[in-house]
Design an enzyme around this catalytic site. Structure first.
Site, short mmCIF file in Angstrom:
data_model
loop_
_atom_site.label_atom_id
_atom_site.label_comp_id
_atom_site.label_asym_id
_atom_site.label_seq_id
_atom_site.Cartn_x
_atom_site.Cartn_y
_atom_site.Cartn_z
N LYS A 1 0.84 -1.20 0.00
CA LYS A 1 0.00 0.00 0.00
C LYS A 1 0.88 1.26 0.00
CE LYS A 1 -3.82 1.95 2.75
NZ LYS A 1 -4.68 1.69 3.94
N SER B 1 -9.36 2.64 3.58
CA SER B 1 -8.44 3.27 2.66
C SER B 1 -7.64 2.29 1.80
CB SER B 1 -7.46 4.15 3.44
OG SER B 1 -6.64 3.40 4.31
N SER C 1 -9.72 0.54 7.76
CA SER C 1 -9.19 0.57 6.40
C SER C 1 -8.76 -0.78 5.85
CB SER C 1 -8.01 1.53 6.34
OG SER C 1 -8.44 2.86 6.51
#
Length: 462
Positions: free
Chosen positions: A74, A149, A173
């Site tokens: 990520k 997220s 997230s």
């Protein structure tokens, strides 16, 4: 849309692919090239990738239970040589000089990193959308959000581009995009995995690292492999969980948020269907109402604003040209709201820390808590976009993200699992199980039981 096809990856999950690699049925370089081709196939529509690395021409040496399995990191976590952009247009990122501590733990499992996935600015939003860039799209229905997220990671895994991907969770997230994309998403106990250096310096460390995957055994295998690299002696070991337990559990469930946010009918149906399954499997299930301070939502919002304020104040450490005026509407709104309310910070922090006591009381006589992941089903793109006026956007977020943040504040583990219930548009709906600190093994065993009873729906089966 999906990328499943008859190539080296086939329909394997991460564990199955690692086994095929060990048996010599496929080669690591072949797997990496086919994964790269899959990513490129879906990327034009999904827009899940921030940085793409060319697949290695030859198999790099790797060891570990997941050796040779392709994955992504990520883009809020440093990977040496790649810039870390945090989803923000407020600065020009520099290439990282070294791997982040968690990146080293991830690599210790043997995975092959093919690049970095997109996230909303600084991971604040429950959808991966932007003011001036295309959104990440949900592969189940590309007109809808992939969650946030870790939306880029979830979109790639659900679409079959890679079997597993790095995610992290500061308020939902991991679990939110897992629910939106029909995946398994475990937020571990605070301190279970190597943490983020910045978050450990915060007054309440709410961020945990992890992965999203298509199967329970992939998440279990990752956690066991990561624990081999580094085990927190303050927590009970998890070990490799390989299936359900014979133990019958006492499960408490709630349908609406303890802070008064009601759930939509589809979400409630996902929980009640799961209750019926648990009872059929022999578990004892009863309704509960955790006595969470009614000010929790406002307090978490204040803390959220503190994080945005700190980013605005220290942003030049990310890039010399950092300009907080270029932060998106959500980040600016959080920061400005905090600036008007900063004097409440000490009181807010005291109340947030006390949440642990009230939450622990909810577990008296129980082993796990079942709830929705989110208060309503996955919204269409635009509903939670940062271009929405801040007061309206905040109201929409609070009506959506009503369950996940408590486990971040308390530090307890929780897992999002796909339910058999789907929306009218065919989108997945997740349910969430939370446990006591250190109880990841219990959560994984229960997840295995539910997956075995009714295998999770996969995009290529639709």
């Amino acid at each position: 849309m999906h990328a499943f096809r008859d190539d080296a990856l086939g329909e394997h999950d991460a564990v199955g692919l690692a086994e095929a690699l060990r048996r010599g049925e496929v080669g690591a370089a072949e797997v990496a090239r086919d994964a790269a081709a899959r990513v490129r196939e879906v990327e034009e529509r999904l827009r899940a990738v921030h940085t793409f690395l060319d697949a290695p021409a030859a198999a790099p040496p790797a060891s570990g239970p997941l050796a040779g399995v392709p994955t992504f990191v990520k883009d809020n976590t440093d990977y040496q040589g790649l810039a870390t952009g945090h989803g923000s247009a407020a600065f020009t990122p520099r290439p990282a000089r070294r791997h982040a501590p968690f990146t080293r733990q991830l690599l210790s499992t043997g995975v092959t990193v093919l690049g970095k996935t997109r996230l909303p600015e600084f991971g604040f939003s429950p959808t991966t959308e932007y003011e001036d860039a295309p959104p990440v799209r949900n592969p189940w229905n590309t007109g809808h959000s992939a969650g946030g997220s870790s939306g880029g990671a979830a979109a790639l895994v659900a679409a079959g581009a890679v079997p597993i991907a790095h995610a992290n969770d500061g308020g939902g997230s991991i679990r939110i995009p897992a629910a939106a994309c029909g995946l398994v998403g475990l937020k571990p106990t605070r301190g279970r995995l190597v943490g983020n250096e910045q978050s450990r310096r915060l007054p309440v460390d709410i961020v945990c690292e992890g992965v999203v995957s298509r199967s329970v055994r992939d998440t279990a295998a990752f956690l066991a492999a990561a624990e081999t690299y580094r085990r927190n002696p303050a927590l009970p070991p998890v070990g490799l969980v390989e299936g359900p337990s014979e133990r019958r559990l006492r499960v408490g469930f709630l349908l609406d948020s303890p802070n008064g946010v009601p759930c939509d009918p589809t979400t409630r149906a996902a929980v009640t269907e799961t209750v019926a399954t648990l009872e059929r499997l022999g578990h004892t299930v009863e309704p509960v109402t955790p006595a969470i301070d009614p000010r929790f939502t406002d307090d978490f919002l204040t803390y959220w604003g503190l994080l945005s304020f700190l980013l605005g104040a220290t942003g030049r450490t990310l890039g010399a040209d950092f300009d907080r005026r270029r932060m998106d509407g959500l980040s600016r709104g959080l920061r400005e709201t905090y600036v008007g309310n900063w004097r409440s910070t000490p009181t807010v922090l005291r109340r947030l820390r006390r949440t642990e006591v009230a939450y622990a009381a909810a577990f008296r006589g129980l082993d796990v808590l079942l709830s929705p992941v989110l208060a309503h089903t996955t919204p269409p793109l635009g509903h939670l976009a940062p271009s929405v006026p801040y007061p309206d956007l905040l109201a929409r977020i609070l009506a959506y993200v009503a369950f996940t943040p408590v486990d971040n504040v308390v530090g307890t583990p929780s897992i999002s699992l796909p339910s058999p219930v789907t929306t009218g548009e065919g989108l997945p709906v997740g349910v969430m199980f939370a446990g006591r600190p250190g109880s990841e093994r219990t959560l994984l065993e229960l997840a295995f039981a539910l997956e075995a009873d009714r295998p999770f729906r996969r995009l290529h089966d639709v």
